[in-house]
Design an enzyme around this catalytic site. Structure first.
Site, PDB file in Angstrom:
ATOM      1  N   ASP A 197      15.297  -0.884  16.901  1.00 23.76           N
ATOM      2  CA  ASP A 197      13.949  -0.388  17.080  1.00 23.76           C
ATOM      3  C   ASP A 197      14.055   0.564  18.272  1.00 23.76           C
ATOM      4  O   ASP A 197      14.066   0.119  19.424  1.00 23.76           O
ATOM      5  CB  ASP A 197      12.974  -1.536  17.375  1.00 23.76           C
ATOM      6  CG  ASP A 197      11.542  -1.030  17.380  1.00 23.76           C
ATOM      7  OD1 ASP A 197      11.355   0.174  17.658  1.00 23.76           O
ATOM      8  OD2 ASP A 197      10.629  -1.813  17.107  1.00 23.76           O
ATOM      9  N   HIS A 198      14.176   1.864  17.994  1.00 22.38           N
ATOM     10  CA  HIS A 198      14.516   2.787  19.087  1.00 22.38           C
ATOM     11  C   HIS A 198      13.411   2.862  20.142  1.00 22.38           C
ATOM     12  O   HIS A 198      13.662   3.285  21.265  1.00 22.38           O
ATOM     13  CB  HIS A 198      14.842   4.179  18.541  1.00 22.38           C
ATOM     14  CG  HIS A 198      13.669   4.880  17.942  1.00 22.38           C
ATOM     15  ND1 HIS A 198      13.327   4.749  16.633  1.00 22.38           N
ATOM     16  CD2 HIS A 198      12.730   5.681  18.502  1.00 22.38           C
ATOM     17  CE1 HIS A 198      12.235   5.445  16.398  1.00 22.38           C
ATOM     18  NE2 HIS A 198      11.844   6.018  17.513  1.00 22.38           N
ATOM     19  N   HIS A 236       7.523  -1.445  15.951  1.00 17.21           N
ATOM     20  CA  HIS A 236       7.219  -0.960  17.306  1.00 17.21           C
ATOM     21  C   HIS A 236       6.018  -1.665  17.944  1.00 17.21           C
ATOM     22  O   HIS A 236       6.089  -2.113  19.083  1.00 17.21           O
ATOM     23  CB  HIS A 236       6.893   0.540  17.283  1.00 17.21           C
ATOM     24  CG  HIS A 236       7.885   1.373  16.551  1.00 17.21           C
ATOM     25  ND1 HIS A 236       9.242   1.164  16.636  1.00 17.21           N
ATOM     26  CD2 HIS A 236       7.722   2.431  15.721  1.00 17.21           C
ATOM     27  CE1 HIS A 236       9.852   2.063  15.891  1.00 17.21           C
ATOM     28  NE2 HIS A 236       8.960   2.833  15.323  1.00 17.21           N
TER      29      HIS A 236
HETATM   30  P1  NDP Z   1      17.463  10.414   4.039  1.00 14.44           P
HETATM   31  O1  NDP Z   1      16.501  10.386   2.915  1.00 14.44           O
HETATM   32  O2  NDP Z   1      17.733  11.729   4.702  1.00 14.44           O
HETATM   33  O3  NDP Z   1      18.798   9.778   3.464  1.00 14.44           O
HETATM   34  C1  NDP Z   1      20.030   9.713   4.201  1.00 14.44           C
HETATM   35  C2  NDP Z   1      21.161   9.944   3.236  1.00 14.44           C
HETATM   36  O4  NDP Z   1      21.209   8.895   2.294  1.00 14.44           O
HETATM   37  C3  NDP Z   1      21.002  11.221   2.398  1.00 14.44           C
HETATM   38  O5  NDP Z   1      21.521  12.335   3.087  1.00 14.44           O
HETATM   39  C4  NDP Z   1      21.777  10.895   1.169  1.00 14.44           C
HETATM   40  O6  NDP Z   1      23.142  11.202   1.387  1.00 14.44           O
HETATM   41  C5  NDP Z   1      21.658   9.399   1.036  1.00 14.44           C
HETATM   42  N1  NDP Z   1      20.658   9.072   0.010  1.00 14.44           N
HETATM   43  C6  NDP Z   1      19.351   9.375   0.019  1.00 14.44           C
HETATM   44  N2  NDP Z   1      18.744   8.898  -1.069  1.00 14.44           N
HETATM   45  C7  NDP Z   1      19.687   8.275  -1.798  1.00 14.44           C
HETATM   46  C8  NDP Z   1      19.684   7.568  -3.025  1.00 14.44           C
HETATM   47  N3  NDP Z   1      18.561   7.402  -3.724  1.00 14.44           N
HETATM   48  N4  NDP Z   1      20.829   7.036  -3.474  1.00 14.44           N
HETATM   49  C9  NDP Z   1      21.942   7.187  -2.773  1.00 14.44           C
HETATM   50  N5  NDP Z   1      22.007   7.867  -1.593  1.00 14.44           N
HETATM   51  C10 NDP Z   1      20.905   8.386  -1.109  1.00 14.44           C
HETATM   52  O7  NDP Z   1      17.013   9.321   5.068  1.00 14.44           O
HETATM   53  P2  NDP Z   1      16.739   9.468   6.630  1.00 14.44           P
HETATM   54  O8  NDP Z   1      17.937  10.054   7.278  1.00 14.44           O
HETATM   55  O9  NDP Z   1      15.437  10.106   6.836  1.00 14.44           O
HETATM   56  O10 NDP Z   1      16.555   7.947   7.067  1.00 14.44           O
HETATM   57  C11 NDP Z   1      17.624   7.028   7.104  1.00 14.44           C
HETATM   58  C12 NDP Z   1      17.110   5.683   7.603  1.00 14.44           C
HETATM   59  O11 NDP Z   1      16.557   5.847   8.884  1.00 14.44           O
HETATM   60  C13 NDP Z   1      16.005   5.079   6.745  1.00 14.44           C
HETATM   61  O12 NDP Z   1      16.149   3.701   6.778  1.00 14.44           O
HETATM   62  C14 NDP Z   1      14.742   5.471   7.471  1.00 14.44           C
HETATM   63  O13 NDP Z   1      13.698   4.558   7.237  1.00 14.44           O
HETATM   64  C15 NDP Z   1      15.219   5.368   8.901  1.00 14.44           C
HETATM   65  N6  NDP Z   1      14.456   6.200   9.822  1.00 14.44           N
HETATM   66  C16 NDP Z   1      14.389   7.548   9.641  1.00 14.44           C
HETATM   67  C17 NDP Z   1      13.696   8.328  10.522  1.00 14.44           C
HETATM   68  C18 NDP Z   1      13.638   9.826  10.374  1.00 14.44           C
HETATM   69  O14 NDP Z   1      12.982  10.452  11.200  1.00 14.44           O
HETATM   70  N7  NDP Z   1      14.298  10.411   9.394  1.00 14.44           N
HETATM   71  C19 NDP Z   1      12.967   7.721  11.676  1.00 14.44           C
HETATM   72  C20 NDP Z   1      13.134   6.296  11.787  1.00 14.44           C
HETATM   73  C21 NDP Z   1      13.858   5.577  10.882  1.00 14.44           C
HETATM   74  P3  NDP Z   1      24.154  11.584   0.205  1.00 14.44           P
HETATM   75  O15 NDP Z   1      23.344  12.075  -0.938  1.00 14.44           O
HETATM   76  O16 NDP Z   1      25.032  12.608   0.816  1.00 14.44           O
HETATM   77  O17 NDP Z   1      24.853  10.301  -0.074  1.00 14.44           O
END
Ligand code: NDP
Length: 518
Positions: free
Chosen positions: A205-206, A268
Site C-alpha cells: 500500500d504505497h 489506503h
Molecule cells: P496494466 O493494465 O498496464 O498491465 C500490466 C501488464 O500486464 C501489461 O503491460 C500487460 O503486459 C499485462 N497484461 C495486461 N492485461 C493482461 C491480460 N488480460 N492478460 C495477460 N496479461 C495482461 O496494469 P497497470 O500497470 O496499470 O497495473 C498493474 C497493477 O498495479 C494492478 O494490480 C493495478 O491495480 C495496480 N496499480 C496500478 C496503478 C497505476 O497507476 N497504473 C496504481 C496503483 C495500483 P504484456 O501484454 O506485455 O504481458
C-alpha cells in the site's frame, strides 16, 4: 558539563539529528523480477522509483532488474523504453551518467505467464545472470500485473520451484487490490500460500510509504504531549480525506468494476484510520504494529444495513470544470458504460468501539474529479468546556484542529486561538505549521520507501493477511448494501462532492474541512 549550544536554524537541527538516526539501509545484492514490465505502473511508478533509489545510492553495488511480460521486447528495446519512461533524454551531468550505469542493470525476458516452460526458461536466465554477476539467489518478484493474473503467475512460479531456491526463500510483492471481496482475498491467499509463506508475501500500500503517513506514528508515540489527549474525552471527531482532481483516466476498465470503496477505502483509507486509532505497540516492530492495526479493524462497528443512509453517501461525477478545464462526466469517459452505477465518491462514518474511541465518529471521504487533490487527516478537538470568550471570537472560528497533510505540501498544522494584537479584546484562530519542505534532505516517495523496505525485509509498511481480510470484512456488507440502493448521487466535477456528504456531517452540527483550505 559543557553546555550544548542552541541550534540556530532548521538545517542545523537536522544535521544534529543525523547523528541519532538509525543508519540508512542499503539492501543486500538482489534480483528484482518485474512482472508486467511493459505496463503502466512499471513505467510510471516502479522503474522511476528504482532509478530514484539508485541515484540516492540506496541500491546495493550488485543488483539486477529483470523485466518480464508477454510483449517481445529485447534487452535493448526494454532499456530504451525504460529510458523514455524516465525522460532519460533530458538528463544531463551526473544524472545522465547515473542513467547510463543504471540501464546496464536492466534485463528483459519475454514470458507466457501461465506456461511452465516459460517459467523454467526464466529461471534458467536468472541463474545465468546471477552466476555472471556473482549474485546470491536473492530474488524479489514484483507483480505489476492486473490482479486476475496473480494466482496464475504465483502458481507457475511455485510449480517451477522458484518460490525458494537452494539459497533461501524469494519475496513476492502484490499490488492493490488484493482480492475484490473477503472471499476472493481469502482464496487468493490460500492459492499463494501453497507456494509462498506469509513472511515472503509483501502486499503493497504505497500510501503507507509516504513520509507524513509514517510520521503519524512517530508524532503520536514519540511526543508525550499528544497521547494523553488522544481519546474520546478530548477529540470530537476525525476526518480523513483523499480527494483527487483527476478522473478515471486510462483505468476505466478496472475502476468501473472496483468503484471508490474497493479502490480507496479497503486499503489506503482504512490504513490511515488504523494509524490514527491504534494503541501504542509495545515495540516499533513490524508484527507489533500490524497487531495493533488489526485490533482497530476488529473493533470497527459493523454496518447495520437499516442504517446505511446514516453512515454512507456515494456519488458519481458529472460534467464540470476542474482547474479551469471542462471535463466529461464519468459515464462519458472512454470504456465506461453509459448506464454505470459505479460510485466515484464515497463518504462514510466509522466507529471504533473500544475504550479509547467509544462514540467518536471517524468521517472518511474519497472521490475523483473534486475541486482539488488533497490527502489529509484532521483531528478535531472538543471545544473548551467553559466558553468565556464566545462574544469576542471571530465568526468563522472553529474548534482546535490538528491536521496531518499528506498531499500536497506534506506537513502538520495545529490550529489554536490567540488574541488579536491591539487595544480591543478579540480572539482569532492562528495556525502553527510544520512543513516537510522546510527540512533538509529530500523525502523518499511512497514507492521508493516500500521497495527499499521490501529489499531490506522490513514488513512494517506492508499489509498482513489478517489486515487485508479484516478490511474486506468491514467493507463487504457496505458494498453489498450500497449496490442494492441504486443510483449514487450526481456531483459536478470540480466541486467538493455530493450534497449528501455535507448532510452526513451536518446532522450532528459538524462540517467537512474545505478541500480548498490550506
Ligand atoms: P496494466 O493494465 O498496464 O498491465 C500490466 C501488464 O500486464 C501489461 O503491460 C500487460 O503486459 C499485462 N497484461 C495486461 N492485461 C493482461 C491480460 N488480460 N492478460 C495477460 N496479461 C495482461 O496494469 P497497470 O500497470 O496499470 O497495473 C498493474 C497493477 O498495479 C494492478 O494490480 C493495478 O491495480 C495496480 N496499480 C496500478 C496503478 C497505476 O497507476 N497504473 C496504481 C496503483 C495500483 P504484456 O501484454 O506485455 O504481458
Amino acid at each position: 558539563m559543557p553546555e550544548t549550544p542552541m541550534p540556530k536554524s532548521l538545517a542545523q537541527i537536522t544535521d544534529t539529528l543525523q547523528d541519532v538516526c538509525v543508519m540508512e539501509r542499503v539492501s543486500e545484492p538482489y534480483v528484482l523480477v518485474l512482472f508486467g514490465a511493459s505496463g503502466d505502473l512499471a513505467a510510471r511508478k516502479v522503474l522511476p522509483a528504482l532509478f530514484g533509489l539508485y541515484v540516492r545510492r540506496l541500491l546495493p553495488e550488485s543488483f539486477l532488474i529483470v523485466g518480464v511480460a508477454r510483449t517481445p521486447y529485447t534487452e535493448s528495446s526494454f532499456r530504451e523504453k525504460t529510458g523514455e519512461a524516465l525522460n532519460a533524454g533530458t538528463l544531463s551531468g551526473s544524472l545522465k551518467a547515473d542513467w547510463e550505469s543504471f540501464a546496464r542493470h536492466l534485463y528483459y525476458v519475454p514470458v507466457e505467464y501461465g506456461s511452465h516452460d516459460s517459467m523454467r526458461a526464466l529461471d534458467e536466465r536468472l541463474r545465468e545472470l546471477e552466476e555472471r554477476y556473482g549474485l546470491l539467489r536473492n530474488r524479489i518478484f514484483y507483480l505489476a500485473l492486473p490482479p486476475p493474473l496473480y494466482e496464475e503467475v504465483t502458481e507457475s512460479l511455485g510449480r517451477a520451484g522458484m518460490a525458494r531456491t537452494e539459497q533461501g526463500p524469494a519475496r513476492i510483492i502484490f499490488e492493490k487490490p488484493f482480492g475484490d471481496s473477503l472471499d476472493t482475498a481469502r482464496r487468493l491467499t490460500r492459492s499463494i500460500q501453497r507456494y509462498f509463506d506469509e513472511p515472503q508475501i509483501f502486499r503493497i500500500d504505497h500510501y503507507l510509504g509516504k513520509e507524513t503517513v509514517q510520521n503519524i506514528l512517530m508524532f503520536r508515540f514519540a511526543n508525550a504531549i499528544y497521547e494523553p489527549l488522544w481519546n474520546r474525552q478530548y477529540i470530537d471527531h476525525v476526518q480523513i480525506t483523499a480527494s483527487e482532481s483527476i478522473g478515471v483516466e486510462h483505468r476505466a476498465g478496472y475502476y468501473d468494476h472496483a468503484g471508490v470503496i474497493r479502490d480507496m477505502f479497503q486499503n489506503h483509507m482504512l490504513q490511515l484510520l488504523a494509524l490514527v486509532a491504534m494503541e501504542p505497540p509495545a515495540r516499533f516492530e513490524a508484527e507489533a504494529v500490524r497487531d495493533e492495526k488489526s485490533k482497530v479493524f476488529r473493533s470497527a462497528r459493523p454496518l447495520d444495513p437499516g442504517k446505511l443512509k446514516e453512515r454512507w453517501v456515494t456519488g458519481q461525477y458529472v460534467r464540470g470544470t476542474v482547474n479551469g478545464t471542462e471535463v466529461p462526466g464519468y459515464r462519458e469517459e472512454k470504456n465506461v458504460p453509459a448506464s454505470s452505477l459505479t460510485p466515484t465518491y464515497a463518504a462514510g462514518v466509522f466507529y471504533v468501539d473500544n475504550w479509547r474511541w467509544n462514540g467518536v465518529p471517524f468521517y472518511l471521504r474519497s472521490g475523483k474529479r473534486l475541486a482539488r487533490g488533497v490527502t489529509e487527516i484532521v483531528v478535531q478537538f472538543r471545544s473548551a468546556p467553559h466558553r468565556m470568550f464566545d462574544t469576542v471570537m471571530s465568526e468563522a472560528a472553529g474548534p482546535n484542529e490538528l491536521v496531518f497533510r499528506i498531499k500536497p505540501d506534506e506537513g502538520i498544522m495545529q490550529r489554536f486561538y490567540t488574541k488579536v494584537p491591539g487595544s480591543r479584546l478579540c480572539l482569532q484562530q492562528v495556525r502553527m505549521v510544520f512543513s516537510y519542505q522546510g527540512l533538509k534532505g529530500a523525502p523518499l516517495d511512497g514507492y521508493q520507501r516500500v521497495l527499499l523496505d521490501c529489499m531490506t525485509g522490513d514488513r512494517m509498511l506492508f499489509v498482513r493477511q489478517d489486515g487485508v481480510e479484516l478490511a474486506w470484512e468491514i467493507l463487504d456488507p457496505v458494498i453489498k448494501a450500497l449496490s442494492e440502493t441504486g443510483f449514487p448521487e450526481a456531483y459536478v466535477s470540480g466541486t467538493e462532492g455530493p450534497e449528501g456528504a455535507d448532510e452526513l456531517l451536518g446532522r450532528s452540527g459538524r462540517r467537512w474541512r474545505s478541500l480548498l483550505e490550506d
